[in-house]
Write a protein that holds these residues in place. Structure first.
Motif, PDB file in Angstrom:
ATOM      1  N   GLU A  16      19.306  -6.447 -31.432  1.00 52.79           N
ATOM      2  CA  GLU A  16      18.158  -5.895 -30.687  1.00 52.79           C
ATOM      3  C   GLU A  16      18.614  -4.994 -29.548  1.00 52.79           C
ATOM      4  N   MET A  17      19.623  -5.451 -28.820  1.00 55.25           N
ATOM      5  CA  MET A  17      20.107  -4.664 -27.667  1.00 55.25           C
ATOM      6  C   MET A  17      20.676  -3.326 -28.154  1.00 55.25           C
ATOM      7  N   MET A  18      21.321  -3.345 -29.299  1.00 58.07           N
ATOM      8  CA  MET A  18      21.840  -2.082 -29.858  1.00 58.07           C
ATOM      9  C   MET A  18      20.676  -1.174 -30.255  1.00 58.07           C
ATOM     10  N   LYS A  19      19.651  -1.788 -30.892  1.00 60.22           N
ATOM     11  CA  LYS A  19      18.529  -0.965 -31.369  1.00 60.22           C
ATOM     12  C   LYS A  19      17.712  -0.389 -30.221  1.00 60.22           C
ATOM     13  N   CYS A  20      17.693  -1.117 -29.090  1.00 58.75           N
ATOM     14  CA  CYS A  20      16.890  -0.556 -27.993  1.00 58.75           C
ATOM     15  C   CYS A  20      17.734   0.280 -27.031  1.00 58.75           C
ATOM     16  N   GLY A  21      18.896   0.694 -27.491  1.00 62.91           N
ATOM     17  CA  GLY A  21      19.586   1.778 -26.790  1.00 62.91           C
ATOM     18  C   GLY A  21      20.660   1.391 -25.778  1.00 62.91           C
ATOM     19  N   HIS A  22      21.058   0.110 -25.777  1.00 63.94           N
ATOM     20  CA  HIS A  22      22.121  -0.275 -24.829  1.00 63.94           C
ATOM     21  C   HIS A  22      23.489  -0.018 -25.466  1.00 63.94           C
ATOM     22  N   ASN A  23      23.794   1.252 -25.628  1.00 62.77           N
ATOM     23  CA  ASN A  23      25.005   1.586 -26.388  1.00 62.77           C
ATOM     24  C   ASN A  23      26.002   2.459 -25.642  1.00 62.77           C
ATOM     25  N   GLN A  24      25.726   2.754 -24.394  1.00 60.42           N
ATOM     26  CA  GLN A  24      26.678   3.581 -23.632  1.00 60.42           C
ATOM     27  C   GLN A  24      27.393   2.710 -22.598  1.00 60.42           C
ATOM     28  N   TYR A  25      28.293   3.333 -21.844  1.00 61.09           N
ATOM     29  CA  TYR A  25      29.087   2.564 -20.875  1.00 61.09           C
ATOM     30  C   TYR A  25      28.228   1.652 -20.008  1.00 61.09           C
ATOM     31  N   ALA A  26      28.679   0.437 -19.869  1.00 61.81           N
ATOM     32  CA  ALA A  26      28.062  -0.480 -18.891  1.00 61.81           C
ATOM     33  C   ALA A  26      28.602  -0.113 -17.507  1.00 61.81           C
ATOM     34  N   PRO A  27      27.936  -0.564 -16.450  1.00 59.97           N
ATOM     35  CA  PRO A  27      28.505  -0.356 -15.116  1.00 59.97           C
ATOM     36  C   PRO A  27      29.914  -0.966 -15.054  1.00 59.97           C
ATOM     37  N   MET A  28      30.774  -0.380 -14.248  1.00 59.59           N
ATOM     38  CA  MET A  28      32.175  -0.829 -14.205  1.00 59.59           C
ATOM     39  C   MET A  28      32.323  -2.349 -13.992  1.00 59.59           C
ATOM     40  N   PRO A  29      31.582  -2.966 -13.061  1.00 58.34           N
ATOM     41  CA  PRO A  29      31.769  -4.421 -12.867  1.00 58.34           C
ATOM     42  C   PRO A  29      31.040  -5.275 -13.898  1.00 58.34           C
ATOM     43  N   GLY A  30      30.220  -4.651 -14.747  1.00 60.07           N
ATOM     44  CA  GLY A  30      29.464  -5.410 -15.746  1.00 60.07           C
ATOM     45  C   GLY A  30      27.968  -5.227 -15.544  1.00 60.07           C
ATOM     46  N   VAL A  31      27.199  -5.594 -16.573  1.00 57.15           N
ATOM     47  CA  VAL A  31      25.736  -5.487 -16.518  1.00 57.15           C
ATOM     48  C   VAL A  31      25.208  -6.444 -15.438  1.00 57.15           C
ATOM     49  N   LEU A  32      24.388  -5.919 -14.548  1.00 56.84           N
ATOM     50  CA  LEU A  32      23.955  -6.726 -13.394  1.00 56.84           C
ATOM     51  C   LEU A  32      23.234  -8.014 -13.808  1.00 56.84           C
ATOM     52  N   GLN A  33      22.353  -7.917 -14.813  1.00 54.04           N
ATOM     53  CA  GLN A  33      21.618  -9.130 -15.228  1.00 54.04           C
ATOM     54  C   GLN A  33      22.579 -10.250 -15.635  1.00 54.04           C
ATOM     55  N   LEU A  34      23.685  -9.864 -16.261  1.00 53.10           N
ATOM     56  CA  LEU A  34      24.653 -10.879 -16.696  1.00 53.10           C
ATOM     57  C   LEU A  34      25.361 -11.481 -15.475  1.00 53.10           C
ATOM     58  N   ARG A  35      25.730 -10.617 -14.542  1.00 57.72           N
ATOM     59  CA  ARG A  35      26.385 -11.142 -13.331  1.00 57.72           C
ATOM     60  C   ARG A  35      25.422 -12.046 -12.559  1.00 57.72           C
ATOM     61  N   GLN A  36      24.141 -11.701 -12.581  1.00 54.36           N
ATOM     62  CA  GLN A  36      23.163 -12.525 -11.856  1.00 54.36           C
ATOM     63  C   GLN A  36      23.014 -13.905 -12.484  1.00 54.36           C
ATOM     64  N   ILE A  37      22.998 -13.930 -13.807  1.00 55.37           N
ATOM     65  CA  ILE A  37      22.806 -15.239 -14.452  1.00 55.37           C
ATOM     66  C   ILE A  37      24.068 -16.099 -14.310  1.00 55.37           C
ATOM     67  N   ILE A  38      25.214 -15.446 -14.228  1.00 50.26           N
ATOM     68  CA  ILE A  38      26.466 -16.195 -13.978  1.00 50.26           C
ATOM     69  C   ILE A  38      26.431 -16.793 -12.563  1.00 50.26           C
ATOM     70  N   ALA A  39      25.956 -16.006 -11.602  1.00 50.18           N
ATOM     71  CA  ALA A  39      25.863 -16.505 -10.217  1.00 50.18           C
ATOM     72  C   ALA A  39      24.958 -17.741 -10.172  1.00 50.18           C
ATOM     73  N   GLN A  40      23.855 -17.654 -10.907  1.00 50.59           N
ATOM     74  CA  GLN A  40      22.909 -18.778 -10.946  1.00 50.59           C
ATOM     75  C   GLN A  40      23.561 -20.011 -11.580  1.00 50.59           C
ATOM     76  N   LYS A  41      24.300 -19.767 -12.648  1.00 51.50           N
ATOM     77  CA  LYS A  41      24.953 -20.873 -13.366  1.00 51.50           C
ATOM     78  C   LYS A  41      25.981 -21.598 -12.465  1.00 51.50           C
ATOM     79  N   VAL A  42      26.833 -20.844 -11.771  1.00 50.81           N
ATOM     80  CA  VAL A  42      27.867 -21.521 -10.967  1.00 50.81           C
ATOM     81  C   VAL A  42      27.257 -22.189  -9.735  1.00 50.81           C
ATOM     82  N   LYS A  43      26.121 -21.677  -9.314  1.00 57.25           N
ATOM     83  CA  LYS A  43      25.413 -22.338  -8.195  1.00 57.25           C
ATOM     84  C   LYS A  43      24.905 -23.709  -8.671  1.00 57.25           C
ATOM     85  N   GLU A  44      24.291 -23.708  -9.844  1.00 51.53           N
ATOM     86  CA  GLU A  44      23.735 -24.965 -10.363  1.00 51.53           C
ATOM     87  C   GLU A  44      24.830 -25.969 -10.721  1.00 51.53           C
TER      88      GLU A  44
END
Ligand code: PMP
Ligand code: GLN
Length: 389
Positions: free
Chosen positions: A54-82
């Motif tokens: 789905e992510m490929m079909k909806c166009g997430h196919n170019q370079y991600a931000p250098m540190p990584g996709v923000l939503q992913l970093r946010q969910i990781i922050a939430q996970k290590v907090k919990e």
């Protein structure tokens, strides 16, 4: 073809091809059951695969931000907090990497200089020491003490010198399946509190821990976390080792140095996978149950091996079990592992590969991240071996 006579002086003269590639290739060549390299033989969640599509079909196919996709970093922050009551800012304290191996390599490249000493506990994952050497550092190998492969803290204390720049730890541990306890972490905190040592903590098996133990992340210990870089791998958690995605957390000053190297090393990591993983991680059940699942596999494999001459060592985490084969053969472990693959159809990893100075033990590492059918078939072959000396 130029011969490069005298022009090439290897930067890693002692290194051959990694044992994981060697044993997996041997397993394929001889159609052996492959319990060597650590990867699951069961399928990835179809939901995760659909998300990537789905992510490929909806166009997430170019370079991600250098540190990584923000939503992913946010969910990781939430996970290590919990999980670990740890506060990491997704903006400048979390970076998505091309697997745990790249995170480890980049951290070492960013922080180790010529002549810096790095304490490593043997047996150790095979990428640590070469990464230190390539950065000009000096690996200082200390031995984990069997049978529980614990750290001798007095020895660590004696080994810390002016030039000690980093201590590399790994819990749950590859290849031994041992884990560090909260008192280990407190000792580490005590020994490093008055100096500039950085802790590089490899926690890729954080969820694969058994017998009611809780994973003791360095992040649970605020004073340790201040000086730590902590490495994880989506490959281990979501059975996707071939996707080579992981992440690293560190306080902003350390992370700034990490990113200076990361941006010239990989720049950024596979975009659609990052969006898919961010979405998938919203459901904690996708990782919360894997400890129990692997505990059952460890128990099954040990049960199946009961009638064999291979004797298991203790295993509290990771997806590896070491077996002692001294009741079967006197051969050195590499030769025995080769013969086991070729003549008996089961591939494993000789544990000497994880040592700077192998202790000469008759130990093989078996990966039990396999379907029950695979484990049954492998155990049947191993139980049949009585004496092949
Ligand atoms: N550290 C340890 C202890 C490992 O066993 C592995 C296994 N592959 C890694 C790091 C690297 O993980 P990745 O495959 O994500 O590079
Ligand atoms: N971590 C895996 C293991 O220990 C393999 C990683 C690799 O093949 N580089 O078997």
């Amino acid at each position: 073809m130029p011969k490069f006579n005298g022009l090439i002086t290897s930067k890693l003269p002692a290194a051959g091809t990694t044992i994981f590639s060697v044993m997996s290739a041997l397993a394929t060549e001889h159609k052996a059951i492959n319990l060597s390299q650590g990867f699951p033989d069961f399928e990835v969640s179809p939901d995760l695969i659909n998300l990537v599509h789905e992510m490929m079909k909806c166009g997430h196919n170019q370079y991600a931000p250098m540190p990584g996709v923000l939503q992913l970093r946010q969910i990781i922050a939430q996970k290590v907090k919990e999980l670990y009551s740890a506060n990491y800012n997704p903006e400048d304290e979390i970076t998505i990497t091309s697997g745990g191996t790249q995170a480890l390599f980049t951290a070492i490249a960013a922080l180790i200089r010529e002549g810096d000493e790095v304490i490593i506990f043997d047996p150790a994952y095979d990428s640590y020491a070469p990464a230190v050497k390539l950065a000009g550092g000096i690996p200082v190998s200390l031995q984990l003490k069997p049978p529980h492969f614990s750290i001798e803290w007095n020895e660590v204390k004696r080994s810390i010198r002016q030039r000690t720049r980093m201590i590399l730890i790994n819990t749950p541990h590859n290849p031994t399946g041992s884990i560090l306890t909260s008192s280990d972490m407190m000792m580490l905190e005590k020994l490093t509190k008055d100096n500039d040592i950085i802790i590089l903590s490899d926690e890729v098996y954080e969820h694969i821990i058994f017998d009611g133990y809780e994973h003791q992340s360095v992040m649970r210990f605020p004073k340790l976390a201040e000086r730590s870089m902590v490495v994880f791998s989506f490959g281990k958690t979501f059975h996707t080792t071939g996707w080579k995605t992981g992440y690293i957390l560190a306080p902003s000053a350390l992370m700034a140095e990490f990113r200076k190297v990361h941006q010239f090393n990989v720049f950024s990591v596979n975009t659609p996978l990052q969006y898919a993983l961010a979405e998938f991680m919203r459901d904690k059940n996708h990782y919360a149950g894997i400890g129990k699942m692997y505990e059952q596999k460890r128990n099954l494999f040990m049960q199946l091996m009961k009638g064999s001459k291979f004797k298991p060592l203790a295993c509290s985490g990771s997806y590896f079990l070491i077996f002692d084969y001294s009741k079967i053969s006197d051969e050195p472990d590499f030769e025995f592992a080769r013969r086991l693959t070729i003549e008996h159809g089961v591939a494993s990893i000789p544990v000497s590969s994880f040592y700077n100075k192998p202790p000469g033990k008759k130990w093989l590492r078996f990966c039990f991240a396999k379907s029950d059918e695979t484990l049954k078939a492998a155990a049947e072959r191993l139980v049949a071996i009585q004496d092949i000396a």
